[in-house]
Design a protein around this motif. Structure first.
Motif, PDB file in Angstrom:
ATOM      1  N   PHE A 169       0.823  -1.204   0.000  1.00 53.29           N
ATOM      2  CA  PHE A 169       0.000   0.000   0.000  1.00 53.29           C
ATOM      3  C   PHE A 169       0.863   1.262   0.000  1.00 53.29           C
ATOM      4  N   GLY A 170       0.275   2.435   0.275  1.00 54.87           N
ATOM      5  CA  GLY A 170       0.978   3.692   0.091  1.00 54.87           C
ATOM      6  C   GLY A 170       2.343   3.723   0.752  1.00 54.87           C
ATOM      7  N   SER A 171       3.378   4.106   0.025  1.00 55.33           N
ATOM      8  CA  SER A 171       4.722   4.007   0.557  1.00 55.33           C
ATOM      9  C   SER A 171       5.700   4.830  -0.277  1.00 55.33           C
ATOM     10  N   ARG A 172       6.998   4.770   0.114  1.00 55.51           N
ATOM     11  CA  ARG A 172       8.010   5.579  -0.548  1.00 55.51           C
ATOM     12  C   ARG A 172       9.328   4.826  -0.596  1.00 55.51           C
ATOM     13  N   VAL A 173      10.129   5.126  -1.606  1.00 62.34           N
ATOM     14  CA  VAL A 173      11.467   4.569  -1.719  1.00 62.34           C
ATOM     15  C   VAL A 173      12.446   5.717  -1.937  1.00 62.34           C
ATOM     16  N   ASP A 174      13.494   5.760  -1.121  1.00 58.53           N
ATOM     17  CA  ASP A 174      14.565   6.732  -1.292  1.00 58.53           C
ATOM     18  C   ASP A 174      15.801   6.003  -1.819  1.00 58.53           C
ATOM     19  N   VAL A 175      16.556   6.650  -2.684  1.00 62.54           N
ATOM     20  CA  VAL A 175      17.763   6.043  -3.225  1.00 62.54           C
ATOM     21  C   VAL A 175      18.849   7.106  -3.361  1.00 62.54           C
ATOM     22  N   THR A 176      20.084   6.740  -2.999  1.00 65.41           N
ATOM     23  CA  THR A 176      21.211   7.656  -3.158  1.00 65.41           C
ATOM     24  C   THR A 176      21.864   7.424  -4.513  1.00 65.41           C
ATOM     25  N   VAL A 177      22.331   8.490  -5.117  1.00 67.41           N
ATOM     26  CA  VAL A 177      22.980   8.431  -6.426  1.00 67.41           C
ATOM     27  C   VAL A 177      24.479   8.643  -6.242  1.00 67.41           C
ATOM     28  N   PRO A 178      25.318   7.755  -6.797  1.00 69.08           N
ATOM     29  CA  PRO A 178      26.777   7.928  -6.669  1.00 69.08           C
ATOM     30  C   PRO A 178      27.249   9.265  -7.231  1.00 69.08           C
ATOM     31  N   ASP A 179      28.389   9.750  -6.732  1.00 69.00           N
ATOM     32  CA  ASP A 179      28.901  11.055  -7.139  1.00 69.00           C
ATOM     33  C   ASP A 179      29.284  11.122  -8.611  1.00 69.00           C
ATOM     34  N   ASN A 180      29.631   9.965  -9.204  1.00 67.23           N
ATOM     35  CA  ASN A 180      30.044   9.988 -10.609  1.00 67.23           C
ATOM     36  C   ASN A 180      28.874   9.814 -11.577  1.00 67.23           C
ATOM     37  N   PHE A 181      27.667  10.012 -11.058  1.00 64.61           N
ATOM     38  CA  PHE A 181      26.463  10.006 -11.899  1.00 64.61           C
ATOM     39  C   PHE A 181      25.828  11.387 -11.893  1.00 64.61           C
ATOM     40  N   VAL A 182      25.248  11.761 -13.013  1.00 63.49           N
ATOM     41  CA  VAL A 182      24.501  13.010 -13.122  1.00 63.49           C
ATOM     42  C   VAL A 182      23.016  12.693 -13.015  1.00 63.49           C
ATOM     43  N   ILE A 183      22.330  13.292 -12.045  1.00 59.49           N
ATOM     44  CA  ILE A 183      20.895  13.076 -11.883  1.00 59.49           C
ATOM     45  C   ILE A 183      20.167  13.673 -13.083  1.00 59.49           C
ATOM     46  N   GLU A 184      19.323  12.891 -13.748  1.00 54.95           N
ATOM     47  CA  GLU A 184      18.637  13.370 -14.943  1.00 54.95           C
ATOM     48  C   GLU A 184      17.119  13.335 -14.810  1.00 54.95           C
ATOM     49  N   CYS A 185      16.636  13.409 -13.594  1.00 56.23           N
ATOM     50  CA  CYS A 185      15.194  13.526 -13.366  1.00 56.23           C
ATOM     51  C   CYS A 185      14.947  14.741 -12.494  1.00 56.23           C
ATOM     52  N   ASN A 186      13.721  15.186 -12.458  1.00 54.43           N
ATOM     53  CA  ASN A 186      13.349  16.377 -11.697  1.00 54.43           C
ATOM     54  C   ASN A 186      12.195  16.077 -10.756  1.00 54.43           C
ATOM     55  N   LYS A 187      12.044  16.917  -9.784  1.00 55.96           N
ATOM     56  CA  LYS A 187      10.918  16.792  -8.851  1.00 55.96           C
ATOM     57  C   LYS A 187       9.612  16.860  -9.645  1.00 55.96           C
ATOM     58  N   GLY A 188       8.720  15.900  -9.391  1.00 54.85           N
ATOM     59  CA  GLY A 188       7.446  15.835 -10.089  1.00 54.85           C
ATOM     60  C   GLY A 188       7.424  14.837 -11.223  1.00 54.85           C
ATOM     61  N   ASP A 189       8.589  14.331 -11.637  1.00 47.55           N
ATOM     62  CA  ASP A 189       8.644  13.372 -12.741  1.00 47.55           C
ATOM     63  C   ASP A 189       8.062  12.018 -12.325  1.00 47.55           C
ATOM     64  N   LYS A 190       7.390  11.362 -13.265  1.00 45.84           N
ATOM     65  CA  LYS A 190       6.938   9.992 -13.060  1.00 45.84           C
ATOM     66  C   LYS A 190       8.057   9.037 -13.464  1.00 45.84           C
TER      67      LYS A 190
END
Length: 205
Positions: A169-190
Motif C-alpha cells: 500500500f501507500g509508501s516511498r522509496v529513497d535512493v542515493t545516487v553515486p557522485d560519478n552520476f549526473v541526476i537526470e530527473c526532476n521533482k514531479g517526474d513519473k
C-alpha cells in the motif's frame, strides 16, 4: 504475474467472498449479496495492486534506473525520494548491479509516506556495493499497512533491475545516487521501477 507474498491476502479475501456467495445462494441472509459484491471489488483491487509485470530496461550500463514506480517528490542532494500511490506497482528493483552488503530493518510510526518526516516510519535500509561505489535504497512504509516484504538478504548479488522486495500500500522509496552520476530527473517526474533512467554516468573527459 502477482507479487511474491500476495497470495495469503488474496486467498483470505477469496475465502470470505466464497462464504458470502454460498450464503447468498442457499440462505436469506440479508447482507450476503452486499458482502459478495464487496468481496469481489476487494479482490479486483488486490489483483491490480499486487500485480508484478516483467520489466526489461532499455537503458544502457551507463544508466542508473529507478528502484520504484511513482513520482519524484523530493531531491535532497544525492538522494531521490519516490512516492508510490495505490495504482503504482509496489515491487521494488535494484537500481544498479552489485552486492548487498548490509540490511537494517527499523520499526516506526504511521506518518504518510509523502511527508518529509516519513523517515520515522517502518523502513528497510539496503546497502548495495556497486562498481561505482556504495548506494543505499530505503523502503519506507506508509500509513495503512506497515509491512515491508524483502526478497533478498545480505550477501546476495543483484543484477540491475532485479526485484528486491515490495511495500504494501501507500509508501516511498529513497535512493542515493553515486557522485560519478549526473541526476537526470526532476521533482514531479513519473518514474517506473526497472525501466526509467534516473541518473547517467558522467562522461570521461
Amino acid at each position: 504475474m502477482l507479487a511474491k507474498g500476495s497470495f495469503p491476502w488474496i486467498l483470505t479475501i477469496l475465502g470470505i467472498t466464497s462464504c458470502f456467495a454460498l450464503a447468498a445462494y442457499f440462505t436469506e441472509y440479508p447482507y450476503a449479496k452486499a458482502g459478495f459484491t464487496t468481496g469481489l471489488l476487494v479482490l479486483i483491487f488486490l489483483f491490480i495492486f499486487f500485480r508484478d509485470p516483467e520489466r526489461y530496461s532499455v537503458e544502457g550500463e551507463e544508466c542508473m534506473i529507478s528502484p520504484a514506480d511513482g513520482r519524484i517528490v523530493d531531491i535532497r542532494g544525492r538522494k531521490l525520494c519516490i512516492f508510490m500511490n495505490f495504482q503504482n506497482v509496489h515491487v521494488n528493483r535494484a537500481p544498479l548491479q552489485g552486492k548487498v552488503t548490509f540490511m537494517e530493518y527499523k520499526k516506526g510510526g504511521y506518518i504518510p509516506a509523502f511527508c518529509k518526516d516519513s523517515h520515522r516510519n517502518e523502513r528497510q535500509h539496503i546497502f548495495i556495493d556497486t562498481e561505482h561505489g556504495e548506494i543505499e535504497v530505503v523502503q519506507i512504509a506508509g500509513t495503512i499497512t506497515r509491512r515491508i516484504v524483502p526478497y533478498i538478504k545480505e550477501g546476495d548479488f543483484m543484477e540491475k533491475g532485479q526485484r528486491i522486495g515490495m511495500i504494501r500500500f501507500g509508501s516511498r522509496v529513497d535512493v542515493t545516487v553515486p557522485d560519478n552520476f549526473v541526476i537526470e530527473c526532476n521533482k514531479g517526474d513519473k518514474v517506473y521501477a526497472g525501466r526509467t533512467s534516473i541518473a547517467r554516468l558522467k562522461q570521461k573527459e
